[in-house]
Design an enzyme around this catalytic site. Structure first.
Site, PDB file in Angstrom:
ATOM      1  N   ASP A  44      95.293  28.750 -75.627  1.00 24.69           N
ATOM      2  CA  ASP A  44      94.207  29.094 -74.710  1.00 24.69           C
ATOM      3  C   ASP A  44      92.876  29.111 -75.474  1.00 24.69           C
ATOM      4  OD1 ASP A  44      92.625  29.992 -72.686  1.00 24.69           O
ATOM      5  OD2 ASP A  44      93.902  31.676 -72.130  1.00 24.69           O
ATOM      6  N   ASP A  45      91.979  28.218 -75.117  1.00 26.35           N
ATOM      7  CA  ASP A  45      90.633  28.145 -75.724  1.00 26.35           C
ATOM      8  C   ASP A  45      90.638  27.690 -77.184  1.00 26.35           C
ATOM      9  OD1 ASP A  45      89.999  29.236 -73.274  1.00 26.35           O
ATOM     10  OD2 ASP A  45      88.916  30.966 -74.040  1.00 26.35           O
ATOM     11  N   CYS A  84      90.188  27.859 -67.617  1.00 25.54           N
ATOM     12  CA  CYS A  84      91.630  28.133 -67.513  1.00 25.54           C
ATOM     13  C   CYS A  84      92.300  27.721 -66.202  1.00 25.54           C
ATOM     14  CB  CYS A  84      91.892  29.622 -67.719  1.00 25.54           C
ATOM     15  SG  CYS A  84      91.394  30.202 -69.333  1.00 25.54           S
ATOM     16  N   ARG A  88      95.059  24.647 -65.773  1.00 14.76           N
ATOM     17  CA  ARG A  88      96.497  24.926 -65.639  1.00 14.76           C
ATOM     18  C   ARG A  88      97.060  24.332 -64.351  1.00 14.76           C
ATOM     19  NH1 ARG A  88      97.406  29.216 -69.544  1.00 14.76           N
ATOM     20  NH2 ARG A  88      95.473  29.049 -70.709  1.00 14.76           N
ATOM     21  N   LYS A 141     100.707  33.013 -70.280  1.00 14.86           N
ATOM     22  CA  LYS A 141      99.665  33.209 -69.271  1.00 14.86           C
ATOM     23  C   LYS A 141      99.852  32.251 -68.100  1.00 14.86           C
ATOM     24  CE  LYS A 141      94.659  32.471 -69.011  1.00 14.86           C
ATOM     25  NZ  LYS A 141      93.434  32.449 -69.828  1.00 14.86           N
ATOM     26  N   HIS A 143      97.907  32.512 -64.617  1.00 11.09           N
ATOM     27  CA  HIS A 143      96.536  32.307 -64.130  1.00 11.09           C
ATOM     28  C   HIS A 143      96.428  31.355 -62.931  1.00 11.09           C
ATOM     29  CE1 HIS A 143      92.132  32.877 -65.606  1.00 11.09           C
ATOM     30  NE2 HIS A 143      92.420  33.503 -64.482  1.00 11.09           N
ATOM     31  N   SER A 166      93.944  36.129 -67.593  1.00 15.50           N
ATOM     32  CA  SER A 166      93.433  36.147 -68.970  1.00 15.50           C
ATOM     33  C   SER A 166      93.535  37.526 -69.608  1.00 15.50           C
ATOM     34  CB  SER A 166      91.972  35.693 -69.004  1.00 15.50           C
ATOM     35  OG  SER A 166      91.878  34.385 -68.513  1.00 15.50           O
ATOM     36  N   HIS A 245      92.304  32.933 -76.875  1.00 16.60           N
ATOM     37  CA  HIS A 245      91.319  33.451 -75.921  1.00 16.60           C
ATOM     38  C   HIS A 245      90.919  34.844 -76.389  1.00 16.60           C
ATOM     39  CE1 HIS A 245      89.730  34.994 -72.119  1.00 16.60           C
ATOM     40  NE2 HIS A 245      89.799  33.787 -71.590  1.00 16.60           N
ATOM     41  N   ASP A 297      94.285  24.575 -73.250  1.00 10.98           N
ATOM     42  CA  ASP A 297      93.846  24.449 -71.847  1.00 10.98           C
ATOM     43  C   ASP A 297      92.397  24.026 -71.689  1.00 10.98           C
ATOM     44  OD1 ASP A 297      92.721  26.883 -72.721  1.00 10.98           O
ATOM     45  OD2 ASP A 297      92.875  27.787 -70.737  1.00 10.98           O
ATOM     46  N   ASN A 298      91.578  24.309 -72.705  1.00  7.95           N
ATOM     47  CA  ASN A 298      90.161  23.907 -72.678  1.00  7.95           C
ATOM     48  C   ASN A 298      89.577  24.147 -74.058  1.00  7.95           C
ATOM     49  OD1 ASN A 298      90.149  26.799 -70.805  1.00  7.95           O
ATOM     50  ND2 ASN A 298      88.988  26.793 -72.715  1.00  7.95           N
ATOM     51  N   LYS A 318      84.176  25.163 -74.245  1.00 10.46           N
ATOM     52  CA  LYS A 318      84.718  25.683 -72.978  1.00 10.46           C
ATOM     53  C   LYS A 318      83.635  25.795 -71.904  1.00 10.46           C
ATOM     54  CE  LYS A 318      86.934  29.901 -71.201  1.00 10.46           C
ATOM     55  NZ  LYS A 318      87.644  31.138 -71.584  1.00 10.46           N
TER      56      LYS A 318
HETATM   57 MG    MG Z   1      91.268  28.826 -71.543  1.00  6.00          MG
END
Ligand code: MG
Length: 474
Positions: A44-45, A84, A88, A141, A143, A166, A245, A297-298, A318
């Site tokens: 994540d991130d 996010c 996803r 996660k 989300h 998150s 994240h 994810d980003n 992001k």
């Molecule tokens: Mg993310």
């Protein structure tokens, strides 16, 4: 066992006169004859520049580096959105999130007070693979909606262990209520109690607040036991880590150990987790019929300063439709199956839906538009990717479009402000020559711009936006 099945085959041959199946491990395409297991590890991130193998000078990622060595390291792999929730949704449905309504003009992601989530009308990868007898588990996660009707168990997953949104949500620190930005430089951010995030097993909350110091470790333990439990049948494991994240938490063995501060500690723990999973697959002899994908994810959350990651040579991070927001470090691993090397072909997370469906012999749904392509030719033969385009959406609006080597920006916007610019004519960058998007070449390549505008027009003709699932809150 082999003798037994050979004996049965021979008997069948004598009775029916049919040629008996010869037991073999690979087909003519050099793929295992049994179905592949799929493991998708989704950070994540995590930024494009945050792994050793992608050039980070101080974060140590020996297991991911080895995974890249044994598999494919992709240098131009994208996600479906720069934040996010829509990213996803795109991964799990194989469609741009704008089609499922998992984007909004108003809210960019789902929040703890959001009303909706991924609609039941969507087909997730877990549901798709069920047709071929797969067991699917998500750890981490989600989300895509925390209310019961939107949980993973309502979307084809047989089991769920993780947090529903998150790890910075449900912030209960009194400082955050007064001044959100100064909260992030305060000591309060280092306390797991500041975030009243629930930890869930299937549809029940089992801990609140979640102990975030041990989250990566616990996810890993769950992943190892999922693999062990399901090793005798085809499985799909979606391991969606909650980190890096912000807020960042690492367990005792990693905290304070990296040269890159807490962000490095967290990434090094994720790397350790990947090592444990790959070793477990090898120990159980599953590596030859399992495909493991690692991506994020980003891009990095740059406004978090040193607690955010790095997109390396890519511009922005992001929240942005510049490359740093949507191009991710991505590895594919399946020793003996995936041709090792560096791949600079185009791919996206939406292609996993299409590729895995093809490998599992499950026909694609015909009643909807999918945005993925089958990446098998690249994975198994290192041939050209069937993908030639990338669509960069912010919310429900197309901001940029890549066609081959070139990317046009119709609109650009700061990741986290309302300031935007519309570009007429669009900005144009040759990403092979200029991956940092510094030198506009629109005047030099009018024919390229024309071709991109035609693709945009064609794309727009078939675009039916799903009803906004993110808007309603409170
Ligand atoms: Mg993310």
């Amino acid at each position: 066992m082999k003798f037994k099945s050979l004996g049965i085959s021979l008997m069948l041959f004598l009775i029916t006169g049919c040629s008996f199946p010869v037991e073999k491990e690979k087909d003519s395409e050099n793929r295992p004859t049994s179905l592949f297991n799929f493991v998708v590890i989704f950070a994540d991130d995590l930024g494009y520049g945050d792994l050793g193998v992608y050039g980070h000078p101080t974060i140590r990622t020996p297991h991911l580096d080895q995974m890249a060595q044994e598999g494919q390291k992709w240098t131009q792999f994208y996600v479906g959105a720069s934040v996010c929730t829509p990213s996803r949704a795109a991964l799990l449905t194989g469609r741009l999130a704008v089609r499922s309504g998992m984007t909004s003009k108003k809210n960019r992601v789902l929040f703890p007070d959001s009303h909706h989530g991924l609609p039941q009308t969507e087909i997730t990868l877990a549901e798709q693979l069920k047709a071929a007898g797969y067991v699917s588990g998500i750890i981490g996660k989600w989300h895509l909606g925390h209310k019961k009707e939107y949980l993973p168990t309502q979307h084809g997953f047989d089991s769920y262990f993780g947090i529903p949104y998150s790890n910075d949500m449900d912030n209960v620190s009194s400082l955050a209520q007064q001044d959100y930005s100064s909260f992030w430089t305060s000591e309060a951010r280092k306390k797991t109690e500041s975030f009243n995030v629930p930890l869930m097993r299937n549809e029940k909350i089992i801990e609140r607040p979640t102990d975030q110091f041990h989250l990566t470790q616990r996810y890993t333990e769950e992943a190892l036991s999922f693999i062990e439990k399901n090793k005798n049948q085809p499985f799909f494991l979606y391991l969606a880590h909650s980190m890096p994240h912000v807020p960042l938490f690492a367990s005792e063995s990693f905290e304070g150990k990296s040269k890159r501060g807490i962000y490095g500690d967290v990434v090094e723990e994720l790397d350790h987790s990947v090592g444990q999973i790959l070793n477990s697959l090898k120990d159980q002899g599953l590596e030859k019929n399992t495909i493991v994908v690692f991506t994020s994810d980003n891009g990095p959350w740059l406004v978090m300063n040193t607690e955010g990651g790095s997109a390396g040579l890519l511009r922005s991070g992001k929240g942005s439709t510049w490359e740093g927001g949507m191009r991710e470090p991505t590895l594919f691993w399946s020793p003996g199956n995936i041709t090792p090397g560096v791949v600079s072909e185009l791919g996206t997370t939406m292609d996993l839906f299409t590729t895995f469906s093809a490998l599992a012999n499950v026909p694609l749904p015909k009643d909807r538009i999918l945005d993925g392509v089958d990446l098998s030719p690249v994975l198994f033969h290192k041939e050209e990717s069937p993908r030639k385009t990338v669509f960069y959406y912010r919310g429900d609006e197309l901001y940029a479009l890549r066609l081959g080597d070139f990317k046009a920006h119709f609109k650009t916007q700061d990741p986290y402000s309302n300031f935007y610019q519309t570009h007429r004519p669009p900005l144009l960058f040759n990403l092979n020559v200029d991956p940092s998007e510094q030198f506009d070449v629109a005047n030099e390549y009018p024919e390229v711009l024309k071709a991109i505008l035609e693709v945009r027009q064609e794309h727009g003709k078939n675009m039916v936006k799903g009803p906004d699932q993110l808007q309603k809150r409170g």
